[in-house]
Structures are given as structure tokens and as C-alpha cells.
Design an enzyme around this catalytic site. Structure first.
Site, PDB file in Angstrom:
ATOM      1  N   CYS A 165      55.976  61.484  49.952  1.00 56.67           N
ATOM      2  CA  CYS A 165      55.426  61.755  48.613  1.00 56.67           C
ATOM      3  C   CYS A 165      55.659  63.201  48.177  1.00 56.67           C
ATOM      4  O   CYS A 165      55.018  63.689  47.239  1.00 56.67           O
ATOM      5  CB  CYS A 165      53.937  61.423  48.562  1.00 56.67           C
ATOM      6  SG  CYS A 165      53.582  59.700  48.977  1.00 56.67           S
ATOM      7  N   ARG A 178      59.903  54.272  39.210  1.00 63.62           N
ATOM      8  CA  ARG A 178      58.457  54.493  39.252  1.00 63.62           C
ATOM      9  C   ARG A 178      58.172  55.983  39.198  1.00 63.62           C
ATOM     10  O   ARG A 178      59.055  56.822  39.307  1.00 63.62           O
ATOM     11  CB  ARG A 178      57.851  53.890  40.521  1.00 63.62           C
ATOM     12  CG  ARG A 178      58.386  54.511  41.796  1.00 63.62           C
ATOM     13  CD  ARG A 178      57.535  54.209  43.011  1.00 63.62           C
ATOM     14  NE  ARG A 178      58.187  54.603  44.246  1.00 63.62           N
ATOM     15  CZ  ARG A 178      58.280  55.848  44.701  1.00 63.62           C
ATOM     16  NH1 ARG A 178      57.780  56.862  44.016  1.00 63.62           N
ATOM     17  NH2 ARG A 178      58.915  56.093  45.847  1.00 63.62           N
ATOM     18  N   ALA A 216      50.209  54.735  49.980  1.00 62.93           N
ATOM     19  CA  ALA A 216      50.908  55.441  48.903  1.00 62.93           C
ATOM     20  C   ALA A 216      50.894  54.581  47.643  1.00 62.93           C
ATOM     21  O   ALA A 216      50.933  53.344  47.719  1.00 62.93           O
ATOM     22  CB  ALA A 216      52.348  55.737  49.314  1.00 62.93           C
ATOM     23  N   TYR A 243      58.372  55.483  52.100  1.00 59.61           N
ATOM     24  CA  TYR A 243      59.031  54.553  53.025  1.00 59.61           C
ATOM     25  C   TYR A 243      58.344  53.197  52.958  1.00 59.61           C
ATOM     26  O   TYR A 243      57.116  53.102  52.853  1.00 59.61           O
ATOM     27  CB  TYR A 243      58.951  55.090  54.455  1.00 59.61           C
ATOM     28  CG  TYR A 243      59.195  54.043  55.524  1.00 59.61           C
ATOM     29  CD1 TYR A 243      60.488  53.607  55.824  1.00 59.61           C
ATOM     30  CD2 TYR A 243      58.130  53.476  56.231  1.00 59.61           C
ATOM     31  CE1 TYR A 243      60.705  52.629  56.791  1.00 59.61           C
ATOM     32  CE2 TYR A 243      58.343  52.509  57.201  1.00 59.61           C
ATOM     33  CZ  TYR A 243      59.635  52.091  57.469  1.00 59.61           C
ATOM     34  OH  TYR A 243      59.849  51.121  58.431  1.00 59.61           O
ATOM     35  N   GLY A 278      56.149  59.364  40.912  1.00 57.63           N
ATOM     36  CA  GLY A 278      55.969  59.828  42.282  1.00 57.63           C
ATOM     37  C   GLY A 278      57.269  60.267  42.942  1.00 57.63           C
ATOM     38  O   GLY A 278      58.333  60.277  42.327  1.00 57.63           O
ATOM     39  N   ILE A 283      59.171  60.539  47.139  1.00 56.83           N
ATOM     40  CA  ILE A 283      59.811  59.635  48.095  1.00 56.83           C
ATOM     41  C   ILE A 283      58.780  58.978  49.005  1.00 56.83           C
ATOM     42  O   ILE A 283      57.772  59.585  49.384  1.00 56.83           O
ATOM     43  CB  ILE A 283      60.875  60.378  48.936  1.00 56.83           C
ATOM     44  CG1 ILE A 283      61.780  59.382  49.667  1.00 56.83           C
ATOM     45  CG2 ILE A 283      60.225  61.375  49.902  1.00 56.83           C
ATOM     46  CD1 ILE A 283      63.038  60.013  50.240  1.00 56.83           C
ATOM     47  N   GLY A 288      52.621  54.339  43.592  1.00 54.81           N
ATOM     48  CA  GLY A 288      53.555  54.798  42.565  1.00 54.81           C
ATOM     49  C   GLY A 288      53.802  53.670  41.595  1.00 54.81           C
ATOM     50  O   GLY A 288      54.072  52.540  42.003  1.00 54.81           O
ATOM     51  N   ALA A 336      51.593  50.756  48.795  1.00 55.58           N
ATOM     52  CA  ALA A 336      52.107  50.417  50.133  1.00 55.58           C
ATOM     53  C   ALA A 336      51.097  50.890  51.165  1.00 55.58           C
ATOM     54  O   ALA A 336      50.811  52.089  51.259  1.00 55.58           O
ATOM     55  CB  ALA A 336      53.464  51.071  50.371  1.00 55.58           C
ATOM     56  N   GLY A 393      53.697  49.656  42.629  1.00 58.47           N
ATOM     57  CA  GLY A 393      52.301  49.538  43.032  1.00 58.47           C
ATOM     58  C   GLY A 393      51.945  50.352  44.249  1.00 58.47           C
ATOM     59  O   GLY A 393      52.062  51.574  44.240  1.00 58.47           O
TER      60      GLY A 393
END
Length: 252
Positions: free
Chosen positions: A192, A88, A161, A94, A90, A92, A163, A176, A174
Site C-alpha cells: 500500500c 482502483r 487492504a 498482493y 490506492g 500496490i 481499494g 483483501a 474492494g
């Protein structure tokens, strides 16, 4: 244009399994799109949306930097977390318990062919849903996702978030949304890739436990409104069960 979106809730599922399933569904769309180029009578392309909760996992996008993961693999093992470099956009992020993850696998040619508009629509889905809880979600200039108090630099914080990946105008990955998420897991990354910005959750903002199923249903309803589409149950030929059967055919 097909405005029906097939939905399946996967419950709690390992990230890698959901990633493979997304790829499988994406191929269903792109195979039809390739075939349509050679046929006079075009076949409708399907659209999908998956909702899921993952065990502790960190994922790094194509444009991300691995140094934004601040801990070792040994430490990840100690907190029962995994790490994947994925396809994807973007940096990093979680995923974990108490978080709603939404994966739209759409043929954007059924909606509009503008990836930036698509990301803005995903943000709008969450902004409208959060308003149901009297939380004012906002966009932050130059950054994706949904934020709070963007006009107050020291208080600005991210609650969702985003991405995505696009192939032949078909999307995967998508958003989160942090609902009751344990935010300490964000301490082990630069979320991010953005320095000195905080992360929050609906639980923190409202100071009580949030019913996660209610949030999931409200998010799907918001998705229908924003994308002007109709959600429908996932047909068997596209279901996760069917995917597993194709991936691991029964032994005869």
C-alpha cells in the site's frame, strides 16, 4: 432504493478474468442509471458482491508508484506471480492463495452517496468479522484498511487492504483479507506504499490454520449487517457463466 445484493462465489480465478467480470457488472448498473435519466419510470439498479481467491498477483492502483514493486518481471515469473496496473484507488497490494478477496459492485445511490463512508463501512465489515475470532481489528488514522495494535507504533500491522473505484456512484474492486496467506509475498513490495509497516494474517495472529470458508461466510453475514442489505443468489443473467458466454460467444 434496492437493498438486495446478488452474491456469487467465484472460487479460484485469475485476477484479470475477475477484473473483466467486475467491469461487465459495473456496466450493467451504469447503463440502467444512464437510461433512467431519460425515463419517467425508473428501473431499479442491481447490486452485486463477488468473493474469490486469486493466484499470486500484484496490482497497482492509479495513485501508486511502480517503484513500490521491489522485484523485476523475471523474478515475478520465477515465483509464478503476475503484475497489473489497474483502475482502483490506492497503491500496490498482493493477492494470492489463502486470502479472501471481496468485490462489492454496488450502486451507492441504493445506500448513500459518500465514498469515504463506503470505505469506512468496508472496514467495519472486517472489524466485526474479526471480532468473531477474538481479533481486535482497528482503523489507522489517515490510512485505509484494517489494522491491529495501532496504538503501538512498532507493532502496528495490517491484515486487510482496501481499494475501490467509483463511476456514477457505482463501485468496483474492494477488499483483501489475509487468512492463511503466505506473507513472504509481501516482502517483494512496499504494501500500500506505506514504509515500515508490517502485514499480518489471521493464521499468524491465532497461530493455527483458519477455515477459509467459515471466514468467507462470516464476512458475508457481517456485510449484510453493516450495509443493512439482503444477500441473494446471483441470477443467471448476471452470472459468471453468462459473462463468459457474452465475452466468447459459441462458434456456430
Amino acid at each position: 432504493m434496492n437493498k438486495t445484493v446478488y452474491h456469487q462465489h467465484l472460487g479460484k480465478l485469475d485476477f484479470l478474468d475477475s477484473w473483466k467480470y467486475q467491469e461487465w457488472l459495473l456496466k450493467k448498473i451504469t447503463d440502467i442509471k444512464v437510461l433512467n435519466r431519460e425515463q419517467e419510470h425508473k428501473q431499479e439498479t442491481p447490486n452485486f458482491i463477488l468473493t474469490v481467491e486469486h493466484p499470486h498477483v500484484y496490482t497497482l492502483g492509479k495513485s501508486g508508484k511502480k517503484q513500490h514493486l521491489l522485484v523485476s518481471e523475471t523474478f515475478l515469473q520465477s515465483i509464478n506471480a503476475t503484475f497489473y496496473e489497474i483502475n482502483r484507488g490506492g497503491d500496490i497490494t498482493y493477492h494470492g492463495p489463502g486470502q479472501l478477496v471481496v468485490y462489492p459492485i454496488l450502486d451507492l445511490e441504493n445506500f448513500f452517496t459518500d465514498i469515504h463512508k463506503y470505505i469506512r463501512y468496508l472496514e467495519e465489515v472486517i472489524i466485526q468479522m474479526l471480532s468473531e475470532y477474538n481479533i481486535k481489528g482497528e482503523r489507522s488514522s489517515g490510512e485505509t484498511g484494517v489494522w491491529l495494535d495501532t496504538d503501538k507504533i512498532q507493532m502496528s500491522r495490517k491484515t486487510c487492504a482496501i481499494g475501490v473505484k467509483s463511476s456514477r456512484w457505482a463501485t468496483m474492486h474492494g477488499l483483501a483479507l489475509n487468512i492463511n496467506t503466505d506473507l513472504k509475498y509481501f516482502d517483494y513490495i512496499i504494501p500500500c506504499g506505506i514504509q515500515n509497516k508490517k502485514v499480518t494474517s489471521m493464521h499468524v495472529e491465532l497461530n493455527h490454520h483458519i477455515d477459509e470458508e467459515s471466514v468467507r461466510i462470516k464476512t458475508l453475514y457481517s456485510f449484510e449487517k453493516v450495509f443493512n442489505c439482503t444477500l441473494s443468489a446471483m441470477p443467471m443473467q448476471y452470472s459468471y457463466k453468462k459473462f463468459c458466454e457474452e465475452l466468447l460467444p459459441p462458434v456456430l
